[in-house]
Design an enzyme around this catalytic site. Structure first.
Site, PDB file in Angstrom:
ATOM      1  N   ASP A 203      15.993  16.550 -80.507  1.00 15.69           N
ATOM      2  CA  ASP A 203      17.111  15.653 -80.762  1.00 15.69           C
ATOM      3  C   ASP A 203      16.472  14.283 -81.013  1.00 15.69           C
ATOM      4  O   ASP A 203      15.310  14.058 -80.680  1.00 15.69           O
ATOM      5  CB  ASP A 203      18.017  15.616 -79.528  1.00 15.69           C
ATOM      6  CG  ASP A 203      19.088  14.541 -79.608  1.00 15.69           C
ATOM      7  OD1 ASP A 203      19.750  14.442 -80.651  1.00 15.69           O
ATOM      8  OD2 ASP A 203      19.226  13.775 -78.632  1.00 15.69           O
TER       9      ASP A 203
ATOM     10  N   ASP B 295      18.205  10.677 -80.699  1.00 19.35           N
ATOM     11  CA  ASP B 295      18.588   9.541 -79.862  1.00 19.35           C
ATOM     12  C   ASP B 295      18.295   9.794 -78.389  1.00 19.35           C
ATOM     13  O   ASP B 295      18.721  10.808 -77.835  1.00 19.35           O
ATOM     14  CB  ASP B 295      20.083   9.250 -80.033  1.00 19.35           C
ATOM     15  CG  ASP B 295      20.399   8.877 -81.467  1.00 19.35           C
ATOM     16  OD1 ASP B 295      19.811   7.921 -81.965  1.00 19.35           O
ATOM     17  OD2 ASP B 295      21.230   9.576 -82.092  1.00 19.35           O
TER      18      ASP B 295
END
Length: 457
Positions: free
Chosen positions: A16, A18
């Site tokens: 991922d 963020d």
């Protein structure tokens, strides 16, 4: 299942973006997110301007893992069995007696089974499990306080305004249109909010690629924002690191099966092509999509009928639960709260922070708690004590968030920097129902868990 876990055993390593590969300056970013939402409520929905005024002490309320009960304006912290450990109405603490009055002598939160088994959204509650919407918990509490002050009834109507504020700032087109407060601020001064990856992390990513691993990036951010972040944290050549980049993945929906699954789309100048792809036939940069089609591509790319995937993420709802439950992937959860509980920051992260610390920050954030630090009002993210009321004995309970980390993650780390200097075949102890609940945290468990284990032994 083996007792240990090693990246060397995997074929595909996914990330991922963020708060996983990209670390934010949490104090700066939290203020910006809060202001983005609050400004919308004041300017577009007629809320009191006082929502925009915050003291440094106010931030102690910001705590990951809270659930807001939209029907009555309570925020609750849950134990692993769904009982209420602590609660507030708005930002004001509820006493043990108040909690029992609301939730009965067993302190049972009524919607726990629904949240615990599916993690789906509901019209009755909202779960704050990542730093992107976390300042909304503080705003929520303050809106409820304000409604009381005005003598208005608290019901779920205020939540429609909160959702509108989130949509206004984060919608797919907001970056390009310079809409809202969040994206314009981020574009103007990315260095104020984003910490570049250390050289050790960049070297680590390249070494995994050199070792024949397929590197994958899956983010719910749109392609234009993803590019801004990646260029700032990894450099202009970031696309060379990843064979597959998927933006606007709309997790956890990305992991849904037929008939809900969305097709992948190609992008032209950050605009999605209207025609969805029937399947993925080659690596590249795509938008939206679904796990089964990605799985087929990874089989082709690795030449294996069941490629082993490891996925790094920071959200239980969007990353850990769906990737482990539906994708059957190994999952590594980034838990920055570990650094708030005795786990030292990595040398690379310390060095990075020192280099990019803006001069004007210190005075502005004096006394402000980072959202990943232990909260005076809410206690530890991992463990809390629960009394029975009436002066009975208190018992130490795992929080529901902590229980979920052990259930849906292979292991937990405070940041990728903590493991970037380790050899690829390093063996990490994994979480296991047969092991103490401290096994699975690297480089060491948080203080509150260690203390709980000591008290039980």
């Amino acid at each position: 299942m083996t007792e240990y876990f090693s990246l060397a055993d995997s074929d595909v390593i996914g990330f991922d973006l963020d708060h996983t590969l990209c670390r934010y300056h949490l104090k700066e970013t939290s203020r910006l997110i809060y202001e983005s939402f609050a400004r919308y409520l004041v300017e577009h929905k007629g809320y009191d301007k006082d929502l925009l005024n915050l003291t440094p002490a106010t931030w102690d309320f910001c705590f990951k893992g809270l659930v807001v009960d939209l029907e009555d304006g309570n925020l609750v912290k849950l134990a692993e069995d769904g009982t209420v450990l602590r609660a507030t109405h708005g930002t004001n603490d509820l006493s043990t007696e108040d909690i029992i009055k609301h939730y009965g002598p067993k302190r049972e939160w009524g919607h726990f089974n629904s949240l615990n088994t599916t993690f789906t959204r509901s019209a009755k509650y909202y779960f704050y499990d990542n730093y992107f919407d976390l300042p909304g918990a503080l705003l929520c509490g303050r809106v409820v306080d304000m409604l009381h002050k005005r003598g208005n009834e608290v019901n779920s109507d205020f939540w429609k305004d909160m959702v509108a504020a989130i949509d206004h700032n984060y919608k797919t087109s907001a970056f390009k249109e310079d809409a809202g407060t969040y994206f314009p601020s981020m574009k103007r001064d990315p260095g104020r909010y984003l910490q570049p990856c250390s050289d050790s992390v960049k070297t680590w990513l390249r070494s995994m690629k050199s070792a024949g691993k397929v590197l994958l990036l899956i983010t719910s951010s749109h392609s234009d924002y993803c590019r801004l972040i990646c260029e700032h944290i990894l450099g202009k050549d970031f696309e060379e690191l990843f064979e597959v980049i998927i933006t606007n993945a709309l997790k956890p929906g990305f992991f849904s099966l037929v008939p809900e699954q969305r097709p992948f789309r190609t992008l032209v100048n950050d605009v999605e092509e209207s025609e969805g792809l029937p399947s993925l036939d080659k690596p590249g940069w795509y938008s939206q999509g679904n796990w089964p089609h990605l799985h087929e591509l990874l089989k082709t790319m690795t030449g294996k009928p069941e490629p082993k995937v490891v996925y790094f993420g920071d959200s239980m709802r969007s990353d850990m639960f769906p990737a482990s439950s539906f994708g059957k992937w190994e999952t590594v959860m980034i838990v920055e709260e570990m650094e708030g509980e005795g786990v030292p920051k990595s040398d690379a992260a310390k060095c990075n922070e020192a280099q990019v610390e803006p001069l004007e920050k210190k005075g502005k954030f004096e006394g402000m708690k980072a959202p990943s630090d232990v909260s005076q009002q809410w206690g530890s993210y991992f463990v809390d004590s629960q009394g029975s009321g009436g002066g009975g004995e208190e018992s130490q309970k795992l929080t529901w968030c902590c229980h979920c980390i052990h259930k849906y993650s292979t292991m937990a780390i405070p940041s990728v920097e903590h493991i970037a200097d380790l050899p690829l075949d390093y063996k990490f102890p994994r979480f296991s129902p047969n092991k103490p609940c401290t096994t699975g945290y690297y480089p060491r468990p948080p203080d509150s868990l260690l203390k709980r284990c000591e008290s039980l032994s």
